[in-house]
Write a protein that holds these residues in place. Sequence first.
Motif, PDB file in Angstrom:
ATOM      1  N   UNK A 133      40.458  -8.083  58.294  1.00 43.41           N
ATOM      2  CA  UNK A 133      40.415  -8.100  56.837  1.00 43.41           C
ATOM      3  C   UNK A 133      41.650  -8.781  56.260  1.00 43.41           C
ATOM      4  N   UNK A 134      42.804  -8.601  56.897  1.00 44.70           N
ATOM      5  CA  UNK A 134      44.028  -9.274  56.453  1.00 44.70           C
ATOM      6  C   UNK A 134      43.915 -10.785  56.652  1.00 44.70           C
ATOM      7  N   UNK A 135      43.325 -11.194  57.771  1.00 37.02           N
ATOM      8  CA  UNK A 135      43.120 -12.620  58.013  1.00 37.02           C
ATOM      9  C   UNK A 135      42.214 -13.210  56.939  1.00 37.02           C
ATOM     10  N   UNK A 136      41.176 -12.485  56.598  1.00 34.95           N
ATOM     11  CA  UNK A 136      40.237 -12.948  55.579  1.00 34.95           C
ATOM     12  C   UNK A 136      40.938 -13.054  54.221  1.00 34.95           C
ATOM     13  N   UNK A 137      41.737 -12.065  53.879  1.00 33.65           N
ATOM     14  CA  UNK A 137      42.465 -12.081  52.612  1.00 33.65           C
ATOM     15  C   UNK A 137      43.467 -13.234  52.568  1.00 33.65           C
ATOM     16  N   UNK A 138      44.068 -13.557  53.698  1.00 37.72           N
ATOM     17  CA  UNK A 138      45.041 -14.646  53.754  1.00 37.72           C
ATOM     18  C   UNK A 138      44.374 -16.006  53.548  1.00 37.72           C
ATOM     19  N   UNK A 139      43.121 -16.125  53.908  1.00 40.35           N
ATOM     20  CA  UNK A 139      42.406 -17.389  53.729  1.00 40.35           C
ATOM     21  C   UNK A 139      42.163 -17.701  52.258  1.00 40.35           C
ATOM     22  N   UNK A 140      41.939 -16.663  51.469  1.00 37.88           N
ATOM     23  CA  UNK A 140      41.635 -16.822  50.049  1.00 37.88           C
ATOM     24  C   UNK A 140      42.452 -15.824  49.236  1.00 37.88           C
TER      25      UNK A 140
END
Length: 50
Positions: free
Chosen positions: A39-46
């Motif tokens: 979820x952190x990786x996903x948040x970092x993308x956008x």
Amino acid sequence: MCDVCDELDEKIEHYKKVRVAMTDQLTIERIKALIAELEAQKAALHPEQK
């Protein structure tokens, strides 16, 4: 959403399903940590989306 986000969502859903089937608390905690990392990786993308 981008393709990377779609892949991350699929992984997150998979880990959530696996977590439900587990009974070992240590394994459950590690799966929760993996989900949080994804979820952190996903948040970092956008970062503009919340």
